[in-house]
Each structure stands twice: as C-alpha cells, then as structure tokens.
Write a protein that holds these residues in place. Structure first.
Motif, short mmCIF file in Angstrom:
data_model
loop_
_atom_site.label_atom_id
_atom_site.label_comp_id
_atom_site.label_asym_id
_atom_site.label_seq_id
_atom_site.Cartn_x
_atom_site.Cartn_y
_atom_site.Cartn_z
N ASN A 2 43.19 31.48 59.65
CA ASN A 2 43.08 32.89 59.29
C ASN A 2 44.20 33.72 59.92
O ASN A 2 44.67 34.70 59.33
CB ASN A 2 41.72 33.44 59.73
CG ASN A 2 40.61 32.96 58.81
OD1 ASN A 2 40.90 32.44 57.73
ND2 ASN A 2 39.38 33.12 59.23
N PHE A 5 47.26 33.45 57.79
CA PHE A 5 47.16 34.32 56.62
C PHE A 5 47.39 35.78 57.01
O PHE A 5 48.02 36.54 56.28
CB PHE A 5 45.77 34.17 55.96
CG PHE A 5 45.62 32.89 55.19
CD1 PHE A 5 46.61 32.49 54.29
CD2 PHE A 5 44.50 32.08 55.33
CE1 PHE A 5 46.48 31.32 53.57
CE2 PHE A 5 44.37 30.92 54.62
CZ PHE A 5 45.35 30.53 53.75
N LEU A 38 49.36 33.94 48.02
CA LEU A 38 48.48 32.93 48.62
C LEU A 38 47.70 33.53 49.78
O LEU A 38 46.47 33.38 49.89
CB LEU A 38 49.35 31.76 49.07
CG LEU A 38 48.72 30.70 49.95
CD1 LEU A 38 47.46 30.15 49.31
CD2 LEU A 38 49.71 29.55 50.17
N ALA A 41 45.21 36.07 48.54
CA ALA A 41 44.09 35.41 47.88
C ALA A 41 43.03 35.02 48.91
O ALA A 41 41.83 35.10 48.64
CB ALA A 41 44.58 34.17 47.13
N SER A 42 43.48 34.61 50.09
CA SER A 42 42.50 34.22 51.10
C SER A 42 41.69 35.44 51.55
O SER A 42 40.50 35.33 51.82
CB SER A 42 43.21 33.54 52.28
OG SER A 42 43.25 34.38 53.40
N GLY A 45 39.14 36.16 48.85
CA GLY A 45 38.09 35.16 48.94
C GLY A 45 37.11 35.48 50.06
O GLY A 45 35.89 35.46 49.87
N SER A 251 45.80 28.00 44.92
CA SER A 251 45.96 27.48 46.28
C SER A 251 44.77 27.82 47.16
O SER A 251 44.35 26.99 47.97
CB SER A 251 47.25 28.01 46.88
OG SER A 251 47.38 29.37 46.57
N ALA A 252 44.21 29.02 46.99
CA ALA A 252 43.07 29.39 47.83
C ALA A 252 41.89 28.46 47.59
O ALA A 252 41.30 27.92 48.55
CB ALA A 252 42.67 30.84 47.55
N GLU A 253 41.54 28.25 46.32
CA GLU A 253 40.45 27.33 46.00
C GLU A 253 40.73 25.93 46.55
O GLU A 253 39.86 25.24 47.07
CB GLU A 253 40.26 27.16 44.48
CG GLU A 253 39.59 28.30 43.78
CD GLU A 253 40.61 29.07 42.99
OE1 GLU A 253 41.68 29.38 43.57
OE2 GLU A 253 40.35 29.38 41.82
N THR A 256 40.04 25.69 50.29
CA THR A 256 38.60 25.71 50.57
C THR A 256 37.94 24.40 50.15
O THR A 256 37.13 23.83 50.89
CB THR A 256 37.92 26.86 49.80
OG1 THR A 256 38.74 28.02 49.88
CG2 THR A 256 36.55 27.16 50.37
#
Lengths: 349, 349, 349
Positions: A2, A5, A38, A41-42, A45, A251-253, A256
């Motif tokens: 995190n 990010f 990217l 996106a996190s 999410g 990329s986020a999916e 995860t």
C-alpha cells in the motif's frame, strides 16, 4: 504494497499533469500514465471494499459491480470519444482474455506452487460458466454471424437490442445472487463478515471521488499516446488494445487474485477472474454500445473474427479447466500458455 | 496373438525388402507394408512395456511417451522428407480423429457388449480434457484464424512459437503427472506394480532397436506407394492420410484398448485413446513442425478447415461422452457413427 | 384446458374447411389454421399418452417417438411437397432452438418462480447431451463444412449417408433406453406406472386417426398461406420458419413442459425440451432428407450458416445451464434472453 501505491500516486498524478501540459515525450508518458493508473486503481479498489463492508453485502455487491471495472470503463469512454473504436473493442477483448487466462492462470500457477490442490465452490463457478456462454459466445457471436447479411443500420439495431437484453440479464443476475438466491448455493460461510473497513464512510467516499477524477484525467491523456506508441514500436492498434491496455486495466484485479490464491482462498481468485470477465462482457460492453450513440460514431457490437475466436477459445478453455472444482500449478500453466499463444498471434496482426 | 505378430514380422520384413528392391506392384506392396508395420508396432509396444516395468513408473512414463507414437512419427518424418506435407497434416488429423472416435468407440462398444456400465477415473479424464481443449482447439485453431491476415513468414513464426509452447507444456504435463502430482488424483492403486516384464532389459532394448530400424525402412517404402494408391483407387491424398495411414498407425493402440475394455479395464482404454491423441497433438505435431525446418519445405501449423473442424468436433463429442464417468455400448456406437460420418466426408474430398 | 381444446377443435376444423374452399383472407386464415393445429396437437398428445399407458413402457416409448413430433413432421412434408425447402430447413432450425431455449426457458423460469431449486436426473440429461452434440453439432456441421469443396451430387450422397447413420443411431438409442439399459440410470421409480389412461384403446386409436387426418389437412392449408403472410407483414421466409412455424409446432410440448415444471416435475420438462429436440434432429430431419428423394427437389442436409450457428449456440448454452443438475428462475431467464436475441437476429434477415 500500500505504501508503494501511495508514493506512486503522490508522484504519478503531478508528473502526469506536468507531462500533459508541457507535452513531454509520449513513450515515456505512456509508461508514467500506466503506472499512475495502476496505483489509482488500487485506491478505487480499497475504497470500494471499505464502502462494501460498511454498506452490507447487497449494496456492497452493487458498489463492487459499479466501480469494479471503473478503470476499464473510463479508459474506454475516452477512447470512444476520441474515435478509437478499434482500440475500444480490442481492449474489451483483451479484458476478457486476460481475466480468463492471465489473471486466473497466474493465480492458479502461483497458488499451486504452494498448495497441491486448491478447491473452490463449483456451484458458483458453474453459474458463471452459463453466463460466460451466454454473453461471450451467444451475444457476441450472433451479431457477427448475421453481419454478413444485414445492412449497417440493421446491425446497429441488432447491437442495441442485444445490448439492452444483456444489461437486463446482468441486473437480473445481481438480483438473483444478492436477493432471491443469496446463500442458497453457498458451501460455507467463511466468516468474512467480521472484517473491519480500512477507511470510514466519509473518507472512503472522498478517496473514491478523488481517485475517480484522477483516473479519468490520466486515462484521457493515456489514450492520446496510443498513436505515438503504435508508431514508435511498430505495434498495431489491436495489439495495444488487446494486450497493453488490458494488462494496465486489469493489473489491480491481477494482484488481488494472486494474493488470494497464495492465501489459499482460490475461491476469490476464480470469482475475480470470471466475475470481472462477466462485468466486462455483460455490463461494460453493452453500456459502451449504448453510450456510443451519444458520440458521433456509434459502436456496433461487432468484434473482429480473430477477437471473437480468441474470446470463445478462452471461455471454452477456462470451462474445461474449472469444471473439476480444484486447481493446481499445471492448470494455471495451461491457461498461461494459451495466453502467450494469443499474445503472439495479436502481436503479428 | 503374439505368435501371429511373430510370423507376420518374420515373413513381412523380408518380403518388404524384396518388394522394395525388385519394384513389385505398389498396391499389393502397400498392403504388405501396412501389415508388416502393424506387426512391428506390436513389438515396439511390448518392448517399451517391458522396459517401463523394469525402469519404474517415472522413466517408464517417459519411454512410453517417446515410443508410444514412434510409428506415426516415423511415417510422418519420411512423408515430410518426401515433401508430402498434405499427407503429413492429414495423417495427424486422422490420428486425432481415429484415436478419439475409432479407438475409444470400438473399446466402449465391444466392452459394453459384455458389461452394462464400465466406470473410469473421471479426474484423470478431466485433466486430459483440459489438455485436448488447449492443444486441438486453442493451439490448432489460432494459427488458422490468423492465417488470413498474416504473411506466410509471420505464419511460420507463429507456428514455431506455438510449437515450442506446446512442447514445453507437454513436458510440464509429464512433470506434473510423474513428479509433483503422482498419485494425487489416483482413485485406487490397482496393484499393477507387481507385473513381470515380458523380456529382460538387454533383450527389450535389442528388440526395440531392431523393430525401430525395420519400421523406419518399411515406412519409407510405404510412403512411396501413396501416389500409386491414390491413382489406382481414385482416392484423394487427404483420404489416404486421414483414414488409411491413421488406421495403420493406430492399429496397435486400437487392439490394446479393446483388449483392456473387454477385461473391464476401460480406464486404460480411455487413457490410450485420449493419451495417444494428446501425444499426437502436443508432442508429435509440434515436433514435426520444428523438424520440418531442417528439410526444404517448412511445415506450417496450419490444418485445412475441414481437418480442423473434424478434430474440434471429435474433441467436443468425446468430452460430452466421457463427462459422466462411465461408458456403455451406446456411447461407443455414437463415437463410431461420428467416425463413419467423417470418413464419408473425407472420402468425397 | 381440455374443454378449450375441445371447442377450438370443434370450431376450428369446419372453419378451416370453409375458409380453404371459399378462399378467405390468408392472414386471418393463417391464425385460424395455427390455433386449430394447436388444439389438434393436444388431442394427438393425449391419445398417444393413453395408448402408451395401455401398451406398456416399451411400445409406449415407440408410440411417443412416432407421434411426438407428428405435427412438425406433417407440416414439413407438405411444405417439402410444395417446394418450400428454405422454410422446411428453417422450421427444423426453429424447432431445435425453440425447444432448447423457449420450452426449457419458460419451464425453468415459471417453475423457478414457485420453487427455489428444481432438481432433475443428471444422468439422463448427460446421455441426451452427448446425442445433441452428435446430431446438431457433428452431423449438421459436417456437410456444411464440406459443402464448399464438393459438387452438389457429392453433397447429396453425403446427406443421404449421414441421414441413414443418424436414423440407425436414433433407433439404437431407443433400443438402449427401452431394452438393454431400461432403468439402469434411473434415480427413483416415480410411481407413475399406476396412471389411468384417459381413453380406452379403441377410442384412443380413433381419436389419433381423426386428429392426424385433420392435422394433415390443416397443415396443407397453412403452408399455402406462408407467401401471403411473408408479403403482408414484410417477414422473410426464414423468420416465418424459424420463429412462427416453430412456435405453432411446439406449442403442445411447451404447455405440457410448463405444467410439469409448475408441478415440480422439472425432470419431465427437461425430457420434453431435450428429447423433443433430439427427435427433430435425429429422426424428423434425416427422415425428411430421405423422403425428399421421392419429390422433385431433394433436400440436402445443408442448413444456412446462421441457422447452424444458432442451433450450435443453443446446444452449448443448454449444456452449460443443465450441467449442474438443477434449475432456477435465472437459468430460465438466461435461455429466454438467448431466444429473444436469436429471434431479433432472424427478424432482420
């Protein structure tokens, strides 16, 4: 993770802004935009996850659906507005292929290196298999097959009709899973309900709003670099859409799903890979067809032959791989091998 | 049975030699070569089996793979060298179709006349189904679909890329079944390990070497009769490849698979039919593509539309038939009916 | 319900007779013929059921087969005689699609509104899935694919060959289910054997004979209205065949299947939908091909590309939906959505 990010976002957004205004070198900016998206996106999410926990499973499910593919949707709308219809359809194709083969493949492979067999809820998976068959195979193949005999006006009418039916069925599927048949097919309650949200409600909404605005801005810039990228690397628009944009958007999916597989929750990996594909096929795609009617060039629900076959083969392969109810490293590798073959194919186009 | 093969070999090899030198009538020689290869195939099979028992399951598995389709591979290499690219691709198609429909069909039908229901390990079968989908459907369809848009140089590059990926995945599958997941999916140990080898190590290697040399020689002669056969019977090269060569090349597996079904070991029949198809699709075919680079005419991984559809339909049909975990005479008959329909189709081409 | 059918028949047959002789307005007569056929179909169905109960399951099974699609067969023969080859093939396509998507879809949906999950015998369903794959996918696709390379004489020979093989396999399937494997795959005997026949033997035969003669006459008249209908509504022959004729021909099955689903006997609904499709594909279609040899224009086993794809997609979708062994309202809705998409497609053709 995190923290990475966080700093990427803090650096990426201002650099993107500066680069966009000062007109920096497109190839470099493409990379910066991609990394920034990217990281953003996190945030989207995590904010959605916090809100889902606060709002309970029903509204949480709806939020997940709405924001789950927010990045793909945003990039696609800007590409649509800019008239890159080919890239939009290609990136939808890429989202389907990379969710089914790359996201699922990496999860099963890396998860399988740690665990010999990973089991998941076969009932949920089969429910989704039927929908994959409906959306990718029936709804996408049908207008293609009929396109040879119809005028472009008729194809547009057929596209709109199918798009509306797909959206209605998609919301029926949500109603089915969240209302009438909630828990009917569940194997066990995995005690996930006592999760703590990362952020409180106000903070989550604020972060979601900021991240969404930033993604929208950066996506708009990203789309403008496509032409330069295509030229400098000699890549076709199709390759950029099917492979590059799809990897950035997913990329986020991807991260995860792999994390879940490593924690032996391959159930969630399957849900991410297949559920995300269904969102793209049954929600994002028909929505874009309808939205495109506002812009100058309406987008027909008409994939190229190569894109269509690639998606259909991905669906059949994942159905075969998933049908036995467990996964292992070799099943992951099979999916990855199919992805590489497809990437080579699209590279040459 | 073994005595028949002994005398056939003893008579067939010298007659083949004489006929080849003295230039006897090709139609008659075609029949003699075919019968001789059939008898020699049984020796290769038995020698490999003896060596497998001696060497233990891991190396035994490898030996089986290497020599299991030795006859098909040998015939194909000579046909490749002689420039009969059409026949090579047709005979690979025929090997896939006849393994899946004829070998499995006859086994299920004849086994089913004796037993009402014959069960087999559905887990193994499903593992193989995923690979059939990967190899025949994904890997073979992809270059075909892309071939319309690519130059022949690009198709060659794509063919080589796919061939390498297929071979890597094939060896990963062996590693998976023989090393990391040996016995994980086994239903019961059938106590087959206490089998006695028919021949000792030295004798088995000697027989294997002699039979291989003889097969190579006779195959070389057989290939030379194709043109005369095509002319005298009015058969197309495709029919010779898909039906005739495939039946000759598969006859050894066919006999073993039926024998196993009659002994109520339909598990092994399925393994032979599907495993042999996978060897052809994932090992022999990509290997021939790579080997062909040595010869004048490189062979593209590009089947005709008819061949491709026939293989895909065979895969889908066997998946449907096998999916329920048991067999009966009617399931065998369904496979045979599909084989006859395909044979009629290729006859008219 | 039965009273409605009684009065419809009593009124419909004389009005049809009068309208046919006096040459009344075709659009109105189309509607009257359609409703009369629907009412007569219910008599054929009930007479066959009574005879089945009297004759026992074996001969009863044969009777069901022979008269089960009597209406479709009768309409098709008259259309064939009148030279409407396109409509015949289209109505066969429509029968397949509407049985698999409309009949099954409505049953699952309406049944699912009352019951959360409805289970059925997955073994029977899988047996039928293999046959759907054989008939619709293998037998129908093969002549299509080969048709590009063959002369029309060769396609005719291939059609006849496939038709004979399909009929032989169809009767083998009956032999399998009614003789060698009767009850082998049954889950439970549902105690249906103590049913009372509605009519005695003589009465049932008399009603069957009268209804068959009436259906034949009205079908003959119905076929003559197709051209006028096509003109006045601007519908294509294909739309009339695939959608209209199929709905008329299938209405009796449709009503029974829904009634069974509402009584929580979804097993019988599946049997009607899939079993009726198999009768059309494996019995009616090849029989029409062979019968057409008597008339001036032989009918090739050659569907259009659109019809073929529509049937294949229907088969794959129902297989995916049925594979989990139970049904619910959403699975029904998915099938209905696919049917509507196809109806829109054929409407534009």
């Amino acid at each position: 993770m995190n923290r990475i990010f966080f700093w990427t976002t803090m650096a990426g957004v201002p650099i993107s802004l500066a680069g966009a205004i000062l007109g920096w070198e497109p190839t470099m900016m493409f990379a910066i935009y991609a990394i920034t998206i990217l990281a953003l996106a996190s945030y989207i999410g995590r904010a959605t996850e916090s809100l889902s926990i606060i709002a309970g499973p029903r509204i949480g499910g709806l939020l997940n659906v709405t924001f789950g593919n927010a990045v793909e949707l945003t990039i696609s709308i800007f590409a649509l507005k800019a008239g890159y219809l080919t890239i939009v359809l290609a990136s939808l194709t890429g989202a389907v292929i990379s969710n089914l083969l790359l996201v699922a493949g990496l999860s099963f492979f890396i998860g399988g290196l740690r665990y010999k067999r990973q089991k998941f809820n076969i009932h949920d998976a089969r429910h989704n298999m039927g929908l994959l068959m409906f959306s990718v195979v029936v709804s996408f193949v049908f207008p293609y097959i009929f396109s040879f005999r119809l005028t472009s006006g008729e194809i547009l009418a057929l596209s709109i009709g199918i798009a509306i039916i797909m959206l209605l069925l998609y919301f029926s599927a949500l109603f089915f899973r969240l209302v009438t048949h909630r828990g009917v097919y569940a194997v066990e309650s995995e005690g996930e309900d006592d999760e703590e949200p990362e952020w409180d409600k106000r903070r989550a909404i604020l972060i979601l709003a900021l991240a969404a605005v930033a993604v929208a801005f950066v996506s708009d810039q990203l789309v403008d670099t496509f032409e330069s990228i295509a030229e400098s690397f000699g890549w076709s628009e199709v390759f950029i859409g099917v492979i590059l944009v799809a990897i950035i958007g997913n990329s986020a999916e991807n991260i995860t799903a792999i994390q879940m597989a490593v924690k032996n929750k391959v159930n969630i990996s399957v849900e991410i890979a297949v559920g995300s594909t269904l969102q793209i096929a049954m929600f994002v795609t028909p929505l874009l067809v309808l939205l495109s009617l506002i812009f100058a060039n309406p987008m027909l629900l008409l994939f190229t032959r190569e894109a269509l076959i690639a998606m259909i083969l991905s669906v059949f392969l994942i159905i075969m791989i998933i049908n036995d109810g467990d996964t292992n490293w070799f099943e992951g590798l099979t999916l990855l091998a199919a992805y590489i073959i497809m990437a080579i194919g699209f590279y040459f186009m």
